[in-house]
Design a protein around this motif. Structure first.
Motif, mmCIF file in Angstrom:
data_model
loop_
_atom_site.group_PDB
_atom_site.id
_atom_site.type_symbol
_atom_site.label_atom_id
_atom_site.label_comp_id
_atom_site.label_asym_id
_atom_site.label_seq_id
_atom_site.Cartn_x
_atom_site.Cartn_y
_atom_site.Cartn_z
ATOM 1 N N GLY A 140 0.757 -1.238 0.067
ATOM 2 C CA GLY A 140 0.032 -0.107 0.082
ATOM 3 C C GLY A 140 0.883 1.344 0.115
ATOM 4 O O GLY A 140 2.210 1.110 -0.267
ATOM 5 N N SER A 141 0.085 2.487 0.444
ATOM 6 C CA SER A 141 1.075 3.421 0.331
ATOM 7 C C SER A 141 1.926 3.827 1.279
ATOM 8 O O SER A 141 3.029 4.599 0.832
ATOM 9 C CB SER A 141 -0.022 4.880 0.197
ATOM 10 O OG SER A 141 -0.742 4.690 1.519
ATOM 11 N N HIS A 179 -12.387 -0.401 -0.380
ATOM 12 C CA HIS A 179 -11.320 -1.593 -0.407
ATOM 13 C C HIS A 179 -11.121 -1.611 1.371
ATOM 14 O O HIS A 179 -11.062 -2.785 1.916
ATOM 15 C CB HIS A 179 -9.911 -1.219 -1.072
ATOM 16 C CG HIS A 179 -8.839 -2.172 -0.195
ATOM 17 N ND1 HIS A 179 -7.900 -1.443 0.333
ATOM 18 C CD2 HIS A 179 -8.602 -3.352 -0.310
ATOM 19 C CE1 HIS A 179 -6.955 -2.385 0.841
ATOM 20 N NE2 HIS A 179 -7.462 -3.717 0.134
ATOM 21 N N TRP A 225 -0.932 0.935 4.635
ATOM 22 C CA TRP A 225 -1.863 2.089 4.039
ATOM 23 C C TRP A 225 -2.549 2.610 5.161
ATOM 24 O O TRP A 225 -3.191 3.733 5.084
ATOM 25 C CB TRP A 225 -2.477 1.746 2.898
ATOM 26 C CG TRP A 225 -3.569 0.724 3.144
ATOM 27 C CD1 TRP A 225 -3.370 -0.594 2.710
ATOM 28 C CD2 TRP A 225 -4.939 0.948 3.586
ATOM 29 N NE1 TRP A 225 -4.605 -1.431 3.307
ATOM 30 C CE2 TRP A 225 -5.399 -0.289 3.746
ATOM 31 C CE3 TRP A 225 -5.608 1.991 3.663
ATOM 32 C CZ2 TRP A 225 -6.911 -0.517 3.971
ATOM 33 C CZ3 TRP A 225 -6.956 1.996 4.421
ATOM 34 C CH2 TRP A 225 -7.751 0.545 4.309
ATOM 35 N N GLN A 226 -3.135 1.764 6.242
ATOM 36 C CA GLN A 226 -3.988 1.977 7.200
ATOM 37 C C GLN A 226 -3.414 2.958 8.004
ATOM 38 O O GLN A 226 -4.229 3.938 8.457
ATOM 39 C CB GLN A 226 -4.592 0.623 7.973
ATOM 40 C CG GLN A 226 -4.970 -0.196 7.010
ATOM 41 C CD GLN A 226 -5.596 -1.417 7.614
ATOM 42 O OE1 GLN A 226 -5.155 -1.421 9.141
ATOM 43 N NE2 GLN A 226 -5.892 -2.504 7.187
ATOM 44 N N PHE A 240 -4.182 6.350 6.252
ATOM 45 C CA PHE A 240 -5.448 6.560 6.449
ATOM 46 C C PHE A 240 -6.009 7.097 7.606
ATOM 47 O O PHE A 240 -6.423 8.297 7.767
ATOM 48 C CB PHE A 240 -6.278 5.429 6.014
ATOM 49 C CG PHE A 240 -7.914 5.344 6.548
ATOM 50 C CD1 PHE A 240 -8.468 6.604 6.307
ATOM 51 C CD2 PHE A 240 -8.158 4.247 7.302
ATOM 52 C CE1 PHE A 240 -9.826 6.371 6.540
ATOM 53 C CE2 PHE A 240 -9.516 4.361 7.568
ATOM 54 C CZ PHE A 240 -10.351 5.340 7.319
ATOM 55 N N GLN A 279 -10.274 -4.381 5.959
ATOM 56 C CA GLN A 279 -10.082 -4.440 4.530
ATOM 57 C C GLN A 279 -10.528 -5.735 3.819
ATOM 58 O O GLN A 279 -10.522 -6.825 4.640
ATOM 59 C CB GLN A 279 -8.818 -3.923 3.996
ATOM 60 C CG GLN A 279 -7.725 -5.122 4.535
ATOM 61 C CD GLN A 279 -6.281 -4.684 4.132
ATOM 62 O OE1 GLN A 279 -5.766 -3.750 4.726
ATOM 63 N NE2 GLN A 279 -5.722 -5.262 3.037
ATOM 64 N N ALA A 300 -12.370 4.637 3.954
ATOM 65 C CA ALA A 300 -10.944 4.976 3.720
ATOM 66 C C ALA A 300 -10.956 5.872 2.241
ATOM 67 O O ALA A 300 -10.125 6.561 2.397
ATOM 68 C CB ALA A 300 -10.126 3.801 3.592
ATOM 69 N N GLY A 301 -11.810 5.365 1.424
ATOM 70 C CA GLY A 301 -11.666 5.939 0.027
ATOM 71 C C GLY A 301 -12.190 7.407 0.045
ATOM 72 O O GLY A 301 -11.854 8.235 -0.824
ATOM 73 N N ASP A 355 -6.022 5.227 -1.496
ATOM 74 C CA ASP A 355 -5.801 3.812 -1.175
ATOM 75 C C ASP A 355 -5.334 3.068 -2.229
ATOM 76 O O ASP A 355 -6.199 2.388 -2.815
ATOM 77 C CB ASP A 355 -7.118 3.290 -0.413
ATOM 78 C CG ASP A 355 -6.901 2.048 0.129
ATOM 79 O OD1 ASP A 355 -5.655 1.638 0.194
ATOM 80 O OD2 ASP A 355 -7.954 1.227 0.387
ATOM 81 N N ARG A 356 -4.432 3.345 -3.000
ATOM 82 C CA ARG A 356 -3.693 2.678 -4.154
ATOM 83 C C ARG A 356 -2.639 1.739 -3.560
ATOM 84 O O ARG A 356 -2.168 1.617 -2.669
ATOM 85 C CB ARG A 356 -2.882 3.538 -5.027
ATOM 86 C CG ARG A 356 -3.688 4.829 -5.464
ATOM 87 C CD ARG A 356 -2.683 5.576 -6.361
ATOM 88 N NE ARG A 356 -3.301 7.106 -6.605
ATOM 89 C CZ ARG A 356 -3.763 7.319 -7.747
ATOM 90 N NH1 ARG A 356 -3.962 6.388 -8.695
ATOM 91 N NH2 ARG A 356 -4.055 8.318 -8.216
#
Length: 300
Positions: free
Chosen positions: A59-60, A85, A116-117, A120, A160, A179-180, A185-186
């Motif tokens: 994730g990011s 997601h 990524w969380q 977020f 997720q 999240a989006g 969230d890529r």
């Protein structure tokens, strides 16, 4: 030569590519072979840096941590944004005390720390005047997180994939924030700078194979859900729902993506999560951008 690919089970594109044989087919005319390595998302950067793998995806947040830690990695490609997601879940009871984001202050929040969380939750808190490092207790999510939330032992949980859809079937759980609605969230794919400098065509081929895998899964969601449930656990129905919301589309690295990452890096550095502030654009690779753009057939 053998190309070593790190497979993070929660990276859908890499996970399904590793089982479909598509990359093997594309590499064979080039005289190349592929070897797959199961690598956790938080271990991907170190595995790239020490040469165990040549290409990975997460994730990011992990590439930001890697850059702050001094690893010489570069971005290769990204997925399209992934609304649906993931989400921050809280107990549905009106007497739990958590009705707004501000109510998270002083609470324990379960999440995949370092993924990524973290991006977020940090951005969500920052946008509501709260601080990730000061105002919540971030706890690493685990098998007990769903039960802990339902039974009131934690304040919130970032879920997720299939776990998210399974949790939503429980009456005691509701979504506080998608999240989006906070981040793109890529999925993010990256490699070593040396590999990008010397073998950009191979990286381009890997990205091409990833898009082929995405296309295959998007056209065969039921088969992909059955395979994933059998391999990773959970129900076929929950995995189908989780896979159906994903975009299954890759993009070259863009200015918009770099701006997203820079915003994340600034928030995470301010929260004390990154070792130091970073300039994200420093790990963009022009030659790789060109190779990936060509393989994806994107007009820029």
């Amino acid at each position: 030569m053998t190309v070593h690919i790190g497979v993070h089970p929660h990276n859908p594109s890499l996970y399904h590519l590793s089982r479909l044989g598509l990359l093997e087919t594309l590499l064979r005319p080039l005289g190349e072979q592929v070897e797959w390595h199961r690598v956790g998302g938080l271990d991907t950067a170190a595995a790239l840096a020490d040469g165990r793998i040549d290409f990975g995806g997460t994730g990011s947040t992990p590439p930001l941590s890697a850059q702050a830690d001094g690893h010489d990695l570069v971005y290769a490609a990204v997925s399209a944004p992934r609304p649906g997601h993931g989400a921050l879940l809280v107990h549905s009871g009106i007497h739990t005390g958590i009705q707004t984001v501000e109510d998270l202050k002083g609470q324990t929040v379960d999440l995949a720390i370092g993924s990524w969380q973290t991006h977020f939750v940090s951005k969500l808190l920052s946008s509501h005047g709260l601080d990730y490092g000061r105002d919540i207790t971030a706890r690493r999510a685990g098998p007990s997180s769903a039960d802990d939330l339902r039974e009131g032992r934690i304040g919130a949980w970032v879920a997720q994939g299939a776990e998210l859809f399974a949790a939503r079937r429980a009456e005691a759980v509701r979504t506080l924030v998608e999240a989006g609605d906070v981040i793109a969230d890529r999925s993010v794919f990256f490699t070593r700078r040396y590999f990008a400098d010397t073998r950009p065509e191979i990286v381009g081929t890997v990205v091409k194979a990833l898009q082929q895998a995405d296309d295959r899964v998007a056209a065969n969601l039921s088969e992909a859900a059955e395979f994933t449930a059998g391999d990773q656990g959970g129900t076929v129905a929950d995995w189908y729902a989780a896979l159906a919301v994903l975009p299954w589309r890759l993009e070259p690295v863009s200015d918009a993506f770099l701006a997203e990452q820079q915003e994340a890096a600034d928030i995470l550095a301010a929260a004390g999560f990154l070792a130091k502030p970073i300039e994200v654009a420093q790990i963009r690779h022009a030659g790789l951008d060109q190779a990936v753009t060509t393989e994806l057939g994107v007009n820029r």
